[in-house]
Scaffold this motif. Structure first.
Motif: not given
Lengths: 494, 494
Positions: B166-195
């Motif tokens: 809420g208002k406790s964070a003075p704008l603008p916020l400039k945030w970054f993240a490096v995180g793992q994400c998951w998608r149950y996709e059909r597998m093809t070359r170089g395409r995985r279910r997590e990245h």
């Protein structure tokens, strides 16, 4: 918040209104919304409602256009799922500081970093010695009908990878990892359902030099973050103590894992319960009493009197003598009651504890020479430890040792005129090219606002791009600590 | 492996034997065991068998003691679950190198790091514009009956945290993240279910200076890792183009999100399918044809001829003019066909592409000014991008730009005699105290073995602790690059 409620589906409001009283404000107070509303979970409700609500169209849409017709507003719980954490910047700085120390110590000891999937095959974690861990698995069936689980610990994945690598990896392996683990535990103060764990493992060394090295690395870590031998100690024993004892009474080796898991609960459960459990795995009253007496032994000499010389004593003596050479004798003590809760340990076991007695074990580990064969691989001598990110933070708080980690910036660059946004971008690009962290002010803001932002970010310098200076190829610089102020040619900026 | 099969429950062997032919060896070949045995999943079988098999006791136990009576050996699949990855040391070094560059660029731009739980409430990801993402969720019910999902992207969690702060964070916020994400996709070359995904987001800036800043940071990243404007470009458009077009034909604003999601598939699906889908959300043939024609426009002037002046044109012109000041005009081009696949974008959208045309989009992002209100919060102007760890590695391979990252060590310390293990530990402790990475040899090994290990680890020095030298308070040093060899007093070691 009124405008955002415009398109809320009335049915959902009806169910949820009592739960939706400004969660953010509440969460800042001591009354956690979770505790207040524990029996009813607004998220569960919302989620089901959202999943089913395919036709909940909003009525008259006045005001700014709402882009998604069916994107009915379901006010979400702004907190992360129960037992999990967000890492806003201040928390992330602390996590990065902690992980940096984990990694730096591991590097000093010549360990290589590894990682494994957070989501593993469930079979990897199912052991049958009555461990708590099994009932705490976050497990489910994926869309391909595989039984999978969020890892509750890292060691089984490490064992899997070691088997997979086979002979291609020259022994000994010295590997470390810092990874998130999940256990569906009852929530108590400071106890969450996910935590990060630092692991160091040595694969291929049968001698207790390996355990000695591991404990040394933890001691080095403690020292780096300001924790001393008067804050923390290590209780050390060997599962061979129990093994030799059971062997003496001709108890089947098979009961061993279960006995260890039961004994690990000795401080959490009434002694009568422990006795009952031990009896149920086939131990007679005599054996149980002898066992409990041995577990209370705190001196190696006394243990030797009881057990005589054997592997247990030899390993422990060797470890204590190495500790002297490593220089951490002050930190360790023999304590027969330590067995650790995981079924797979086979030799030396140890745990780091808070000498003030206020906190749970800080870290723990031991030798697990037979884990690989339970997965169908060839056994290799192995030992390792896990060190969580939760208890250590509590300890640092207790000891007033939490570091002050604030945002640090080299520059804030600000255009004094809307037309100079591009010029400010050019300046920011130059400074970033020199490796300086630079916050570019992206809107037209009053100088007062800019100074406030600079102070909050602990910026070294404020770079002001004004029309007059820019025409001369110059910018204004203000050193924020001293208040010193000057103009400088753009190509002399450094 | 024969010894490990001793205790295998016969029932399990019967079912699994055909599947268990040396998975580790096979996986090293081009024939993935997964592809060979795709229809039958050994893990699913094993897991169920293991879970049910409470009484499968092994018979005669000869040989070394097996510690767990019921720990029957079920040979696990040594590979990580389908679509996921292990990170052995060599892969981990690459990941660390990549993440270091993500983080270093974010730091240069004055962004603060944040993170969120991998496991979020499912409701956070359920939108109703026909996005692929919804059908690809790794979701399940936890032990507390909450619908949860492994996050498929980071932005919804970020939005949740922004509302929470809420208002406790003075704008603008400039945030970054490096995180793992998951998608149950059909597998093809170089395409995985997590990245892993690098995200940078700016919350609170309505002007396209924010988008310009984000693209600048990605360009800086590319340059750092050796990628040039002739390797990679950015296609840029604005969803306002489509919005203005639909408005002109008096198409309900409500169809907008769906239209965008459909159009995003334009390169993956036959044009007739696209037309059918567009028609099904209420667009006439005339509008569809006009739409498809506008989507083929690659010049801003031409677009202005069609749309006239409006927000879309103004934003795009401003962005291209800022790009010049930032110095990345070479990297960008207007392309009306870019809309991105996520429903929540509202303005500028962009994606990084491989100019050779071999790979999927490298990264993508845009403005999402209305996401917060879909969660019940007050809207804030916002934009951001996601940059995955998979395609960029493919690109670096294509361009032969993958860095050579080998293990580096300062010292290997080795006792020449079993009795000197402790002395070697003392030396290692001294060197580590000086901040030098030091691998301590934990067993008695022949010198030849030690040299081999030192070479593999690219060690600078070998420190040998021998009896004669140690008696004089000295150790032997060998500089491995030059072969130079000398003795030195322990307290002169540096």
């Amino acid at each position: 918040m009124t405008s955002s409620l415009r398109a809320v589906s009335p049915r959902i409001v009806l169910h949820l209104k009592p739960l939706l009283v400004s969660l953010p404000q509440l969460s800042a107070s001591v009354f956690s919304p979770r505790r207040l509303f524990a029996p009813i979970n607004p998220r569960a409700l919302l989620c089901t409602a959202a999943a089913r609500d395919n036709g909940g169209r909003s009525g008259a849409l006045t005001g700014p256009p709402v882009l998604e017709e069916e994107e009915s507003v379901t006010k979400i719980d702004v907190n992360p799922p129960k037992g999990t954490r967000d890492f806003p910047p201040e928390e992330m700085r602390l996590r990065n500081w902690l992980f940096h120390n984990f990694k730096e110590v591991s590097r000093l000891y010549g360990f290589e970093e590894v990682d494994f999937p957070v989501l593993e095959s469930e079979a990897l974690f199912i052991r049958k010695a009555g461990e708590e861990i099994r009932d705490q698995l976050y497990c489910f069936e994926d869309r391909g009908n595989r039984r999978v689980a969020l890892r509750p610990e890292l060691t089984p994945s490490l064992a899997r990878l070691v088997i997979q690598k086979g002979k291609s990896a020259p022994l000994p392996l010295k590997w470390f990892a810092v990874g998130q683990c999940w256990r569906y535990e009852r929530m108590t103060r400071g106890r969450r359902r996910e935590h990060y764990q630092w692991n160091m493992d040595i694969i291929g060394v049968p001698e207790v030099t390996a355990e000695a090295e591991l404990i040394s690395s933890i001691v080095t870590f403690f020292k780096r973050i300001g924790i001393t031998a008067s804050d923390v100690g290590f209780k050390i024993s060997s599962r061979k103590v129990l093994q030799e004892l059971l062997r003496r009474y001709s108890i089947s080796e098979n009961a061993f894992g279960k006995v260890c898991v039961i004994i690990d609960k000795i401080e959490k459960m009434p002694i009568e319960e422990i006795k009952k459990d031990l009896s149920s795995v086939g131990l007679s009253e005599e054996v149980i009493n002898e066992l409990l007496q041995v577990l209370s032994v705190k001196s190696l000499t006394q243990l030797e009197d009881i057990l005589g010389s054997g592997e247990a004593i030899a390993d422990l003596k060797h470890l204590f003598s190495l500790a002297e050479k490593f220089g951490y004798s002050d930190w360790i003590q023999f304590d027969a009651s330590v067995v650790r809760g995981l079924a797979y340990y086979t030799g030396i076991v140890f745990e780091g504890f808070d000498r003030a007695g206020k906190l749970r074990a800080i870290c723990g580990g031991g030798r697990y020479d037979r884990l690989l064969s339970t997965f169908g691989g060839d056994d290799l001598p192995a030992c390792g430890f896990g060190f969580g990110d939760a208890v250590i933070i509590e300890l640092l708080k207790e000891k007033n040792l939490l570091p002050e980690l604030s945002l640090q910036l080299d520059n804030i660059v600000c255009a004094l005129d809307q037309d100079l946004q591009g010029a400010a971008a050019t300046i920011a690009t130059i400074l970033r090219g020199k490796g300086q962290s630079t916050d570019l002010v992206l809107e037209n803001k009053p100088l007062k606002w800019v100074f406030k932002r600079a102070a909050r970010a602990n910026a070294q310098r404020l770079i002001l791009v004004g029309t007059k200076e820019w025409e001369k190829g110059m910018v204004g610089v203000k050193i924020l600590a001293s208040g010193e102020q000057y103009e400088i040619k753009v190509d002399e900026l450094d």
